[in-house]
Structure formats: structure tokens, C-alpha cells
Design a protein around this motif. Structure first.
Motif, PDB file in Angstrom:
ATOM      1  N   ARG A  98      28.160  42.916  31.325  1.00  0.00           N
ATOM      2  CA  ARG A  98      29.272  42.795  32.268  1.00  0.00           C
ATOM      3  C   ARG A  98      29.618  41.351  32.606  1.00  0.00           C
ATOM      4  O   ARG A  98      30.799  40.996  32.720  1.00  0.00           O
ATOM      5  CB  ARG A  98      28.950  43.589  33.537  1.00  0.00           C
ATOM      6  CG  ARG A  98      28.926  45.095  33.294  1.00  0.00           C
ATOM      7  CD  ARG A  98      29.031  45.860  34.595  1.00  0.00           C
ATOM      8  NE  ARG A  98      27.871  45.672  35.445  1.00  0.00           N
ATOM      9  CZ  ARG A  98      26.777  46.430  35.387  1.00  0.00           C
ATOM     10  NH1 ARG A  98      26.701  47.419  34.511  1.00  0.00           N
ATOM     11  NH2 ARG A  98      25.766  46.224  36.204  1.00  0.00           N
ATOM     12  N   ARG A  99      28.611  40.506  32.764  1.00  0.00           N
ATOM     13  CA  ARG A  99      28.919  39.097  33.069  1.00  0.00           C
ATOM     14  C   ARG A  99      29.652  38.444  31.914  1.00  0.00           C
ATOM     15  O   ARG A  99      30.549  37.615  32.115  1.00  0.00           O
ATOM     16  CB  ARG A  99      27.627  38.338  33.385  1.00  0.00           C
ATOM     17  CG  ARG A  99      26.982  38.788  34.695  1.00  0.00           C
ATOM     18  CD  ARG A  99      25.598  38.213  34.853  1.00  0.00           C
ATOM     19  NE  ARG A  99      25.616  36.769  34.973  1.00  0.00           N
ATOM     20  CZ  ARG A  99      24.557  35.988  34.778  1.00  0.00           C
ATOM     21  NH1 ARG A  99      23.384  36.532  34.421  1.00  0.00           N
ATOM     22  NH2 ARG A  99      24.648  34.685  34.924  1.00  0.00           N
ATOM     23  N   ALA A 100      29.283  38.825  30.689  1.00  0.00           N
ATOM     24  CA  ALA A 100      30.000  38.293  29.533  1.00  0.00           C
ATOM     25  C   ALA A 100      31.437  38.802  29.508  1.00  0.00           C
ATOM     26  O   ALA A 100      32.368  38.064  29.152  1.00  0.00           O
ATOM     27  CB  ALA A 100      29.283  38.678  28.243  1.00  0.00           C
ATOM     28  N   GLN A 101      31.635  40.042  29.902  1.00  0.00           N
ATOM     29  CA  GLN A 101      32.990  40.592  29.953  1.00  0.00           C
ATOM     30  C   GLN A 101      33.834  39.851  30.984  1.00  0.00           C
ATOM     31  O   GLN A 101      35.016  39.543  30.739  1.00  0.00           O
ATOM     32  CB  GLN A 101      32.925  42.087  30.283  1.00  0.00           C
ATOM     33  CG  GLN A 101      32.344  42.918  29.149  1.00  0.00           C
ATOM     34  CD  GLN A 101      32.043  44.343  29.552  1.00  0.00           C
ATOM     35  OE1 GLN A 101      31.956  44.660  30.747  1.00  0.00           O
ATOM     36  NE2 GLN A 101      31.861  45.216  28.569  1.00  0.00           N
ATOM     37  N   VAL A 102      33.235  39.542  32.141  1.00  0.00           N
ATOM     38  CA  VAL A 102      33.956  38.755  33.154  1.00  0.00           C
ATOM     39  C   VAL A 102      34.310  37.385  32.601  1.00  0.00           C
ATOM     40  O   VAL A 102      35.437  36.895  32.761  1.00  0.00           O
ATOM     41  CB  VAL A 102      33.114  38.625  34.436  1.00  0.00           C
ATOM     42  CG1 VAL A 102      33.788  37.669  35.416  1.00  0.00           C
ATOM     43  CG2 VAL A 102      32.898  39.982  35.073  1.00  0.00           C
ATOM     44  N   ARG A 120      31.198  43.756  40.463  1.00  0.00           N
ATOM     45  CA  ARG A 120      32.033  43.466  41.632  1.00  0.00           C
ATOM     46  C   ARG A 120      32.896  42.226  41.407  1.00  0.00           C
ATOM     47  O   ARG A 120      34.023  42.163  41.893  1.00  0.00           O
ATOM     48  CB  ARG A 120      31.168  43.315  42.872  1.00  0.00           C
ATOM     49  CG  ARG A 120      30.188  42.162  42.834  1.00  0.00           C
ATOM     50  CD  ARG A 120      29.217  42.211  43.997  1.00  0.00           C
ATOM     51  NE  ARG A 120      28.381  41.020  44.034  1.00  0.00           N
ATOM     52  CZ  ARG A 120      27.381  40.837  44.874  1.00  0.00           C
ATOM     53  NH1 ARG A 120      27.092  41.804  45.756  1.00  0.00           N
ATOM     54  NH2 ARG A 120      26.665  39.729  44.869  1.00  0.00           N
ATOM     55  N   SER A 121      32.368  41.241  40.668  1.00  0.00           N
ATOM     56  CA  SER A 121      33.175  40.053  40.371  1.00  0.00           C
ATOM     57  C   SER A 121      34.386  40.427  39.539  1.00  0.00           C
ATOM     58  O   SER A 121      35.499  39.915  39.765  1.00  0.00           O
ATOM     59  CB  SER A 121      32.342  39.012  39.626  1.00  0.00           C
ATOM     60  OG  SER A 121      31.300  38.536  40.432  1.00  0.00           O
ATOM     61  N   ALA A 122      34.168  41.321  38.556  1.00  0.00           N
ATOM     62  CA  ALA A 122      35.289  41.753  37.723  1.00  0.00           C
ATOM     63  C   ALA A 122      36.304  42.523  38.548  1.00  0.00           C
ATOM     64  O   ALA A 122      37.524  42.367  38.364  1.00  0.00           O
ATOM     65  CB  ALA A 122      34.773  42.623  36.585  1.00  0.00           C
ATOM     66  N   ALA A 123      35.834  43.349  39.481  1.00  0.00           N
ATOM     67  CA  ALA A 123      36.754  44.103  40.333  1.00  0.00           C
ATOM     68  C   ALA A 123      37.600  43.149  41.177  1.00  0.00           C
ATOM     69  O   ALA A 123      38.823  43.341  41.327  1.00  0.00           O
ATOM     70  CB  ALA A 123      35.974  45.058  41.226  1.00  0.00           C
ATOM     71  N   PHE A 124      36.987  42.097  41.723  1.00  0.00           N
ATOM     72  CA  PHE A 124      37.730  41.114  42.524  1.00  0.00           C
ATOM     73  C   PHE A 124      38.751  40.373  41.673  1.00  0.00           C
ATOM     74  O   PHE A 124      39.925  40.232  42.056  1.00  0.00           O
ATOM     75  CB  PHE A 124      36.752  40.129  43.161  1.00  0.00           C
ATOM     76  CG  PHE A 124      37.420  39.027  43.919  1.00  0.00           C
ATOM     77  CD1 PHE A 124      38.143  39.296  45.082  1.00  0.00           C
ATOM     78  CD2 PHE A 124      37.351  37.706  43.474  1.00  0.00           C
ATOM     79  CE1 PHE A 124      38.778  38.269  45.783  1.00  0.00           C
ATOM     80  CE2 PHE A 124      37.976  36.678  44.170  1.00  0.00           C
ATOM     81  CZ  PHE A 124      38.685  36.957  45.334  1.00  0.00           C
ATOM     82  N   ASN A 125      38.305  39.908  40.487  1.00  0.00           N
ATOM     83  CA  ASN A 125      39.229  39.171  39.613  1.00  0.00           C
ATOM     84  C   ASN A 125      40.382  40.053  39.153  1.00  0.00           C
ATOM     85  O   ASN A 125      41.513  39.587  39.012  1.00  0.00           O
ATOM     86  CB  ASN A 125      38.480  38.627  38.394  1.00  0.00           C
ATOM     87  CG  ASN A 125      37.561  37.480  38.750  1.00  0.00           C
ATOM     88  OD1 ASN A 125      37.575  36.990  39.876  1.00  0.00           O
ATOM     89  ND2 ASN A 125      36.738  37.058  37.793  1.00  0.00           N
TER      90      ASN A 125
END
Length: 641
Positions: free
Chosen positions: A526-530, A558-563
Motif C-alpha cells: 500500500r505504501r508503494a501504491q501511495v 489512510r494516507s491514500a484515502a486522504f490523498n
């Protein structure tokens, strides 16, 4: 740190026929009687391994009577044409020949006695043949001496048989020398056996050459290859196969392939199997399949199993299952396991269990391991442990690892460690990694690093990752990069992400960093996807950015949801943006909570804004908490005013 492992989910003798005449040696492939054992292997066998009289038509009393009167016998299927005529004609000629030989032999002709004795021996009339062969052998005819040796050997009189074979061999009979050599070899007199087998081979006897090669290979004598080649050049298929195996062991696969082809063309089942293996290894799958099929049709179960795997990989599981079943029913454990896995993949656990048990009955302990996996997947933990133990005690390394994982998960560290050690020492890569995890958990850093290094050397990505993290913590970035690459190449998404991050920080390998971010992102990191979304947004590729953010957000980032919320808000999709801000904030994202507070204020919802401010201050980070505090102070002042 997660543990890695699966914890849920004799000699045979064929007699041949040889008539040794005064003018030469004749050998055929017909089988009569028994001679000293010839070492051979199953799956193709050897062309000829012993010696006896040459072949002839086996006659019944009816054949002889019909031939004598000129009548033809009816066949059971009513075919009384050319085949019946030829058979009857051969019978008549044979009967006439026997009468002629018998008359001459009874009149004292040793040559006729020798011929008649051979004829009777081939027909199985040993008692009638013996006096004629003895009289001819006593007259010095080596053919009679050889055949008398065959007769006596069939009767179990091996000592006297050897005496007559020796007499014939001394007189120049290569078949007798071969037979004598085999008997001496079986008695343990290898030096004398080699002498006579060498004599037979030097006189052009292919089976003598084969037997000599066999004896020499047994003694690891490099001259074995020469004699196997001599026999193979004369058409001996087992010699061709043995020669091919020797060349393959020496690394000469081209020559090995040539001899495998020679033997396989003569219907040698194991040669066809080995030829198929060579062809499959170099990618000639269609031809490999043809040879596997020929080998399987000649009774080689392993070829049927290999053909099944080829068909499965080609997308034809139904045909694969047919060949696996044929092999499994012939006792091939690998095929039985493959059938079990096929049915397990379809959810047909009862059928799968039956085939796994068949594999175990065939002596393949993978069957017990697979039964353990099947039971663990079905939640039958007690049975799973029993099967793992059975396979582990039989030396199955992955069963050792799976058993250790099961024991460790229920808190039995002292019981788990010996099994991890046994798995690792037997070559289980997962076992070595898990042993490293065990040592690391006890703070035994040096031992942990040793096991991680051992696993990483075998391509274990997660073990390489652990080594890389230590290198980076020590400031050895070059060493860390090497280990991260090894982890990424070994299939570790975290290793690929950390490699990309380190390259990104260095700033001199942007394209390589992008590649490894993509590798990790495609693997679900997921961090790579972000990070892929951020990089896409920075270059203006908003659709690509949105796609990556959605994948990560739907996976729980959650970072991806915010972005994603920010991106949607810029695209005037405020309502959907609110949903993603809320999901991020509910997951503890401080900036998302602060954004929701500001949006609530904009709508005049002071109480809701206050609640979001409190959550933003709680979640942080410090900068967000400070801003949320100031906003909360202003709200309180306004609300109290």
C-alpha cells in the motif's frame, strides 16, 4: 516479523538364444531358459542377457501331424490362408529336418547330433536333447559343448555347465565365453569373469561387450564406456542407455542425447523418459511430450507423470489427470500427489485425501505432508499435526518447518526450535528464515543474522530484507542496496519498496526507483501504491494517480484515502472527497480530521468542527496538532462569546 511456512493451508534374467556352430556364432533375441543373472534396470530392460540355442517355430503334435499329411489346421478365428499355410509349411520342413538329423545322428554323425540336440533344446525336450549334445560335445564340437552348457544350466547343474562352456570357449566360442563369464561373475570371481567377457567382447559378441561394460562400471573402471559403446554400436539398446547416462553424468548432454535417441528408437522406455527430460529442460516441449508418451505407453510410470505435468502447464488439466491417474495406479507417488493437489484445488477434499494416501502408500512422504496441509486448511489441527509429524520423522523438511510453526503458534517454543533446526539443516529455506526469527525474538542477533544469511543465499526475499535493514541501520547504504535488491528479486514487496525509497533518497536513479515502486505496488504494497500515486500526480497524470490512490485506499491505507480526497476535491467531487476524508480520519489520519473540521466550519457546523479538531489534535503529527489546537481555541472563544 512473520513466520514463513505452510501451517494451514533386483536383478531379472531373460534367457536368449544362441547357436554356436563350427563355422561361426549366431545370436538372436528369442527367450528360452535361464542363464547367470545380468544386471539390468526396469523400464526398457536389456535386449538379450543370456544364451541358449537359436530360435525356431514351436511345434505342437498337431502341427507335425498336419505337416506330415499335408493337411492345414484351421485357426480359431477361421483364418486358414497364407499365415496358416506358412506355419504348416515351416512345421513340415522342421519335422523333416528333425527326421534327417536324427537318422544321421543315430548313425554316428556328431554334426547331426549337435544340430538335433540344439533343435530339441529349443523345443524344451531337454531329456531327449542331452545324449545327442553329449555325444557331439565329446567329439569336440564347440557348438554342442556350448549348448550342453545351456541345457545343464537350465537343469541347475551349474558346475558341469561351466565345464562345458569353458571347453567351448577355449575352442573359440564367444557365446560360451560370455555365458562362462556371467556365471563366474555371479560366483564373485570377477577377475576370471572379466577375462572371459573380454574374450567374448573382443570377438565381436555384443552381449559380451555389454556384460564387460557392466562389470567395469560396477568397479568404476573408466573403460566401461568403451564396451558399452561397442555393444550399443551393435544394436544393444540397454548399452546405448547406459552409455547415455554416463555421458550425461559427465556433462556431455549432446552425446547423451544422441545415445538416448538411439535407445529410445529401440523402444527403451527409460531412455525415452530421459530424452524427454533433456528436451523439456531446453524448451522443446512438443518433442518432449512425444517421447514421454512413448515411454509411458511402454510402461514407464514416471514418464506418464511427467507428461501429465506438461499437459497441465499447457492448460489441459483433464488430459493431465488421465496420465497422472495411470502413473499413480502404477505406483508413482508424485503422480498421486499431483492428482491430490488437482482435486484439492477444486475443493474436492475427500478425493484429494484418497490420492494423498495413495502417494503415502507408494512410499512418497509428500503424501503425509499434503494430508497435513489439507487437514490444517479444514481446521482439523490435531490431525494436521499428526500428519506433519509422520512426514517430519520421515525426514520431510517442509513438514518439519510446518510442524515447528504450528508448535510455535501455540506457544511451544522449546518444542518448535528442534524442528526448525532439523528443517533448516535439511535445506528448508523457510526453516532457516524461521530459525532466524526465533533467535531474533530472543535477542540473539548474531545467530539470527547467520540463519538469515543462509536463507538469503538460497533466494529467500524476507531473509535478505532483514539483513538489508541491519545494513541500513549501520549506515552501510551500499550493502543495504545490495541486500534490498536481493530481497526484491526474491519476491519481497517490502524489499522492493525499501529499495525504491533508498534510491529515491539518493536521487540518482529515478527510473530504477520508479520500477521498484511499481513492482511493490503491483504486489499490493500500500505504501508503494501511495508513492506511485504521488509521483503520478506530480507529473500531472491525475487519472493514474487516482487509480493508485483508490487501490491503496480500498486496501486500508489512510494516507491514500486522504490523498484521494484531495484529488477529488480539486476535481470538484466534494461529496466523494468527504467520504474519503472521513474514512482516513476514522483510521486516525490527523490531516484528514483537520480538513473535515475546516469544511465543517465552512458549512457553519461549529460543534462538528470542534469534534474533528479534537480528533486532529489527538492524532497529530505535531504540526497538525498545533494547528488544530489554535483552531479549537478560536472555536471555544466564539462558542463562549
Amino acid at each position: 516479523m512473520k513466520l514463513i511456512g505452510k501451517n494451514g493451508t533386483g536383478e531379472r534374467l531373460a534367457a536368449s538364444s544362441t547357436t554356436d556352430t563350427d563355422t561361426g556364432v549366431h545370436t538372436t533375441d528369442q527367450s528360452t531358459g535361464t542363464l547367470p543373472g545380468q544386471r539390468t534396470t526396469a523400464g526398457g530392460g536389456i535386449d538379450v542377457t543370456g544364451y541358449g540355442p537359436e530360435a525356431l517355430v514351436h511345434l505342437t503334435a498337431g502341427h507335425i501331424a498336419a505337416a506330415s499329411t499335408g493337411d492345414l489346421l484351421d485357426t480359431e478365428d477361421g483364418t486358414d490362408g497364407a499365415d496358416s499355410f506358412e506355419t504348416a509349411l515351416a512345421a513340415r520342413e522342421q519335422a523333416a529336418l528333425e527326421v534327417r538329423h536324427r537318422g544321421s545322428a543315430d548313425a554316428g554323425d556328431p554334426g547331426a547330433a549337435s544340430q538335433l540336440g540344439a533343435l530339441l533344446l529349443r523345443r524344451g525336450d531337454l531329456a531327449d536333447a542331452e545324449p545327442y549334445l553329449r555325444s557331439a560335445a565329446a567329439a569336440g564340437l564347440r557348438a554342442a559343448a556350448n549348448n550342453l552348457g545351456v541345457l545343464l544350466h537350465q537343469q541347475g547343474h551349474r558346475t558341469e555347465a561351466a565345464q562345458w562352456w569353458r571347453q567351448a570357449a577355449v575352442a573359440g566360442s564367444a557365446p560360451a565365453a560370455h555365458a562362462l563369464g556371467l556365471q563366474l561373475r555371479d560366483q564373485g570371481e570377477e577377475e576370471a569373469a572379466e577375462y572371459w567377457l573380454h574374450y567374448a567382447a573382443e570377438h565381436g559378441h555384443p552381449l559380451g561387450a555389454y556384460a564387460l561394460g557392466d562389470l567395469m562400471e560396477h568397479r568404476r573402471d573408466v573403460r566401461a564406456e568403451r564396451w558399452f559403446k561397442a555393444a550399443a554400436d551393435s544394436g544393444h539398446r540397454e548399452a546405448a542407455y547406459r552409455l547415455a547416462r554416463m555421458r550425461e553424468a559427465a556433462g556431455d548432454k549432446d552425446t547423451a542425447e544422441t545415445w538416448y535417441r538411439t535407445a529410445a528408437a529401440r523402444s527403451h522406455a527409460r531412455a525415452a523418459l530421459r530424452l524427454g527430460v533433456l528436451l523439456e529442460a531446453r524448451g522443446d516441449l512438443d518433442e518432449a511430450a512425444r517421447w514421454y508418451r512413448q515411454s509411458a505407453q511402454n510402461g514407464e510410470a514416471r514418464a506418464a507423470c511427467a507428461l501429465g505435468f506438461l499437459l497441465r502447464d499447457a492448460g489441459d488439466p483433464a488430459a493431465a489427470a488421465e496420465w497422472w491417474q495411470e502413473a499413480a495406479e502404477a505406483g508413482d507417488g508424485t503422480a498421486a500427489n499431483a492428482l491430490g493437489a488437482l482435486h484439492a484445488g477444486r475443493g474436492e477434499n475427500t478425493v484429494a485425501e484418497r490420492w494423498y494416501r495413495a502417494a503415502l502408500d507408494a512410499g512418497d512422504h509428500n503424501g503425509a505432508f499434503n494430508l497435513g496441509l489439507l487437514c490444517a486448511g479444514a481446521g482439523r489441527e490435531t490431525q494436521a499435526e499428526q500428519w506433519y509429524r509422520r512426514a517430519a520423522y520421515a525426514g520431510h523438511r517442509e513438514a518439519c518447518n510446518a510442524l515447528a510453526v504450528m508448535l510455535l503458534q501455540r506457544g511451544d517454543r522449546s518444542g518448535a526450535e528442534p524442528w526448525f533446526s532439523k528443517a533448516a539443516e535439511a535445506g528448508s529455506v523457510d526453516g532457516a528464515f524461521n530459525l532466524g526469527v526465533l533467535h531474533a525474538g530472543r535477542g540473539e542477533t548474531r545467530q539470527a543474522q547467520e540463519w538469515y544469511a543462509r536463507a538469503a543465499a538460497e533466494g529467500h526475499g524476507e531473509a535478505a530484507l532483514q539483513l538489508a535493514v541491519v545494513q541500513e541501520q549501520r549506515g552501510n547504504l551500499v550493502g543495504a542496496l545490495d541486500r534490498y535488491r536481493q530481497a526484491a528479486d526474491g519476491g519481497s514487496p517490502e524489499g522492493a519498496f525499501r529499495l525504491a525509497s533508498l534510491l529515491d533518497r539518493r536521487g540518482d536513479a529515478d527510473s530504477e526507483a520508479e520500477h521498484w515502486y511499481a513492482v511493490a505496488a503491483d504486489a499490493g504494497h500500500r505504501r508503494a501504491q501511495v508513492r506511485m500515486g504521488v509521483r503520478a500526480a506530480e507529473r500531472g497524470a491525475l487519472q493514474i494517480a487516482e487509480s493508485w490512490y483508490r487501490r491503496a485506499a480500498e486496501g486500508g491505507s489512510r494516507s491514500a484515502a486522504f490523498n484521494l480526497g484531495l484529488l477529488l476535491a480539486r476535481q470538484d467531487s466534494e461529496a466523494e472527497a468527504m467520504l474519503w476524508y472521513t474514512r482516513a480520519a476514522d483510521a486516525g489520519h490527523g490531516r484528514a480530521a483537520l480538513r473535515l473540521a475546516l469544511l465543517a466550519l465552512r458549512r457553519g457546523e461549529a460543534v462538528q468542527a470542534e469534534n474533528w479538531c479534537k480528533r486532529a489534535a489527538e492524532y497529530g503529527p505535531a504540526e497538525v496538532a498545533e494547528r488544530a489546537g489554535r483552531l479549537l481555541g478560536a472555536l471555544n472563544a466564539e462558542l463562549s462569546a
